[in-house]
Each structure stands twice: as C-alpha cells, then as structure tokens.
Design a protein around this motif. Structure first.
Motif, PDB file in Angstrom:
ATOM      1  N   ALA A 174       0.830  -1.205   0.000  1.00  0.00           N
ATOM      2  CA  ALA A 174       0.000   0.000   0.000  1.00  0.00           C
ATOM      3  C   ALA A 174       0.864   1.255   0.000  1.00  0.00           C
ATOM      4  CB  ALA A 174      -0.926  -0.005   1.215  1.00  0.00           C
ATOM      5  N   TRP A 175       1.957   1.235   0.763  1.00  0.00           N
ATOM      6  CA  TRP A 175       2.875   2.376   0.814  1.00  0.00           C
ATOM      7  C   TRP A 175       3.484   2.630  -0.561  1.00  0.00           C
ATOM      8  CZ3 TRP A 175       8.070   3.278  -0.073  1.00  0.00           C
ATOM      9  CH2 TRP A 175       8.614   4.437   0.484  1.00  0.00           C
ATOM     10  N   LYS A 179       2.895   5.765  -3.060  1.00  0.00           N
ATOM     11  CA  LYS A 179       4.080   6.544  -3.406  1.00  0.00           C
ATOM     12  C   LYS A 179       4.202   6.707  -4.923  1.00  0.00           C
ATOM     13  CE  LYS A 179       9.129   6.614  -2.700  1.00  0.00           C
ATOM     14  NZ  LYS A 179       9.494   6.602  -4.140  1.00  0.00           N
ATOM     15  N   ASP A 180       3.799   5.662  -5.664  1.00  0.00           N
ATOM     16  CA  ASP A 180       3.856   5.711  -7.126  1.00  0.00           C
ATOM     17  C   ASP A 180       2.586   6.312  -7.733  1.00  0.00           C
ATOM     18  OD1 ASP A 180       6.349   4.546  -7.030  1.00  0.00           O
ATOM     19  OD2 ASP A 180       5.602   2.500  -7.333  1.00  0.00           O
ATOM     20  N   HIS A 181       1.702   6.844  -6.872  1.00  0.00           N
ATOM     21  CA  HIS A 181       0.465   7.511  -7.304  1.00  0.00           C
ATOM     22  C   HIS A 181      -0.472   6.573  -8.071  1.00  0.00           C
ATOM     23  CE1 HIS A 181       2.348  11.254  -6.045  1.00  0.00           C
ATOM     24  NE2 HIS A 181       3.391  10.978  -6.806  1.00  0.00           N
ATOM     25  N   LEU A 359      -5.481  -3.551  -4.711  1.00  0.00           N
ATOM     26  CA  LEU A 359      -5.504  -2.339  -3.895  1.00  0.00           C
ATOM     27  C   LEU A 359      -5.777  -1.113  -4.762  1.00  0.00           C
ATOM     28  CD1 LEU A 359      -2.561  -2.905  -1.367  1.00  0.00           C
ATOM     29  CD2 LEU A 359      -5.017  -2.985  -0.906  1.00  0.00           C
ATOM     30  N   ASP A 360      -5.196  -1.081  -5.963  1.00  0.00           N
ATOM     31  CA  ASP A 360      -5.467   0.022  -6.874  1.00  0.00           C
ATOM     32  C   ASP A 360      -6.958   0.068  -7.223  1.00  0.00           C
ATOM     33  OD1 ASP A 360      -2.745   0.276  -6.752  1.00  0.00           O
ATOM     34  OD2 ASP A 360      -2.366  -0.432  -8.798  1.00  0.00           O
TER      35      ASP A 360
END
Length: 369
Positions: A174-175, A179-181, A359-360
C-alpha cells in the motif's frame, strides 16, 4: 521462545541432525534380536522422524504463518474471544506500535505506522486483535483533520493476521502503490476471519453461537470509525481477503452494501465449507444456509450498489468455474471486475501478484469523504 522464532527452528533442525548421527553410530550395537535392541531401533527411528517432521512443519509455518504462537497452535489464544460484559460499547484498545518495512519506516510521517489493537464489538460481544496500518499522510500536517478511506483485510484459515504483514506484505505494498500515485492513501485493518479461534466461523452469524457477520458488518466499522479519521458511509469502506477471507469479503459486501461499497475475493470460496473446523454453522436454518451460498444469493436476493473484484487462475486454482459463475450472476446496480491468471496456485506467491492491482482497484472505488 515463540513458535515462529528462528531459534526454535534451528534447535529442531540441529536436534534432527544430531539424533540422525547418533542413530548411525549406535545402529551396529542395536543389530541384535533382543527386545532391548528392537525397542532401541524403533525408538531412534521414531525420534528422528519426529524431529524431521517438526523441522519441516516449522519451516512451512514460518513461511506461511499458519499459526503465530504456541497458544494459537493449541487453540488457546489469550485475550481473544467473546466479551463477558455484554453492555460494553465498541472500542479499540491500543496494544503496541511497530514500524512499516519501508524506507523511513521508523518515522510515521514518512513510512506510516502499524498499530496492534484489540477491537471490541458492541452487538456481537466479540473481541479480536487487529493490525491497523496508518499511511504516512495520516501523520502529515497537510492532511491534519482529513479523513481516509479504509479497507478491512482478512487472511485465510487457519492463517494469522501476521500473514498480512510479513507474508503478503499489505502495508509495504500500500505504501509503494501510494508513493507511485497508483492509489490514494488508505487505512488497512488487518485481521484473520477466525475471531473466535480455533473455530472457523467463516463470517457467519451462528445460531446461539458467535455472531461473526455482525462483528465484521456492524461492530468493526463502528469501532474503527470511532477511533480513527475514517468516514462512516459505504463509499469510505472496502473489504479484501484471500481464500476463506475472500469469501468473507465478498459475502459481507454483498449482504451489507449499506456498510461496504466494494469487496475483493482473492481465490475466494463462494460458500462456507462445513467440516470439523467449522462445526454446524446453521443448525438446520435453510434460509441462512442458502443466503451464505453467494451463487444462490446472487440469483435469489436483491443486489445492492456494490462493486466486486474476484481473482482466479485458469490452471492451478480450484475456484475457476465458480468464479466464472459468480461473474455471470452479478447484475446492476452491482458491478464486477476480475483478474484471471493463466497459472497460479492457492498460495502466497499468487496473491502477492494480485494484491497491487487489487488495492489500486479498491482505491478507485472508495473515497475519503
């Protein structure tokens, strides 16, 4: 020393090697046909096999984290189960904090934070531990006072919540995705579906037994919303899990669109499995038994405004046909998406491939407001 300790594994492997060497050394002296020699040979063989099996079992458990402690293995989970005080309200009690396994993980506003908590349910009277992942933005001044979307994350049975941190690496994933948007910052509430161990209740409200569906559908959202900056609307809440946890995610999202806007089933089951671990879940109540069968429910019960994501594999996964049936049965206003791999078994390697896009997908279905 804990069940998952490297020292326990090292002792078991070392003991097996030593006992094997002792067996080879003593075998000529035990070659006679006396009853003492025969018992000696049998005893050494059984002892070596026991230590070898123990070593293999510990290696498998350390890899897949089926059991997190000796108490968990023996079915005696301290501090978990049904609450004695039926009048107690929903609450979240902080037990410990730990850093996230990412760069800057020791600093909450850079790496986020994982909190181990005890969640207490008002309606179900169930208390169960959970790990709450708070993204870095939760601690940043720019997000001060702002709410976050949240997803409940469940492992399978008989897995432990630690699977989700170590084996499946949900917080780290998730982090990285945020972070990669590729997804918005999201709170994760990581648990196992077995909230009253060792029974596999499979997120069902059992007559005169544990009210597991009520815990996940009503108590958990209320308790988390009361203690963290998350909303209470369906669009604020998602649910994801693998195997039995995947069934729970789909079932709760299907039956409770007023609580959860989206559910993700990774290699999910589509109905409860009745066996020695579950016991009698329905006590002859055919209505509830049918309702728990998701393929039956999609045909016979109203479908709410929920989104579903299901995953399977053409080869190596046993739920491929059932997943295709689930996809075909979802009707408006509900919506369904799917991930179908060419090959992939019912294991961590497969789910680690599916979790980032899952998650996306969840993030695109949820909102903070």
């Amino acid at each position: 020393m804990g069940l998952t300790s490297g020292k326990v594994l090292a002792l078991a492997v070392f003991g097996a090697m030593v006992l094997f060497a002792v067996t080879v050394w003593l075998w000529p002296n035990l070659a006679r046909n006396t009853w003492r020699a025969i018992l000696g040979r049998v005893g050494l063989i059984l002892s070596v096999q026991l230590l070898v099996f123990a070593s293999v079992g510990l290696i498998a458990n350390n890899t897949f984290l089926f059991y997190g402690s000796w108490a968990d293995l023996l079915g005696h989970q301290d501090g978990v189960g049904v609450m004695d005080n039926a009048a107690a309200g929903p609450d979240v009690k902080l037990i410990a904090k730990q850093k996230v396994d990412v760069p800057g993980g020791g600093t909450p506003h850079i790496g986020g934070e994982i909190q181990k908590v005890m969640v207490q349910g008002e309606k179900s009277h169930i208390a169960s531990p959970a790990y709450v992942y708070l993204p870095p933005e939760y601690f940043q001044k720019a997000y001060e006072g702002k709410k976050f979307p949240v997803s409940v994350v469940l492992t399978g049975f008989p897995g432990t919540a630690e699977n989700l941190l170590k084996g499946l690496r949900y917080p780290k994933t998730a982090w990285m995705q945020a972070k990669d948007h590729k997804m918005s910052p999201m709170i994760l509430v990581m648990m196992r579906p077995t909230v009253v161990p060792p029974r596999n209740t499979q997120c069902v409200d059992i007559p005169k037994g544990p009210q597991t569906e009520t815990f996940f559908a009503a108590d958990l959202p209320r308790a988390i919303s009361s203690n963290y900056r998350v909303g209470t609307k369906p669009r604020n809440w998602g649910f994801i899990g693998d195997s039995t946890g995947g069934y729970c995610a789909l079932a709760v999202a299907l039956h409770h669109p007023e609580k959860y806007a989206a559910g993700v089933g990774l290699s999910a089951d589509y109905k409860p499995e009745i066996d020695m671990d579950s016991g009698d879940l329905f006590h002859g109540n055919k209505r509830e038994e049918h309702r728990a069968d998701l393929l039956w429910a999609l045909d016979h019960l109203p479908q709410g405004n929920s989104s579903f994501l299901v995953t399977t594999s053409k080869k190596g996964e046993g739920n491929y046909r059932a997943t295709q049936k689930f996809i075909a049965k979802v009707k408006a206003p509900a919506r369904v998406s799917s991930i179908t791999l060419d090959t992939g078994g019912h294991n961590f390697n497969t789910w680690r491939r599916e979790i980032p896009p899952a998650l996306d997908w969840l993030s695109s279905r949820l909102s903070a407001n």
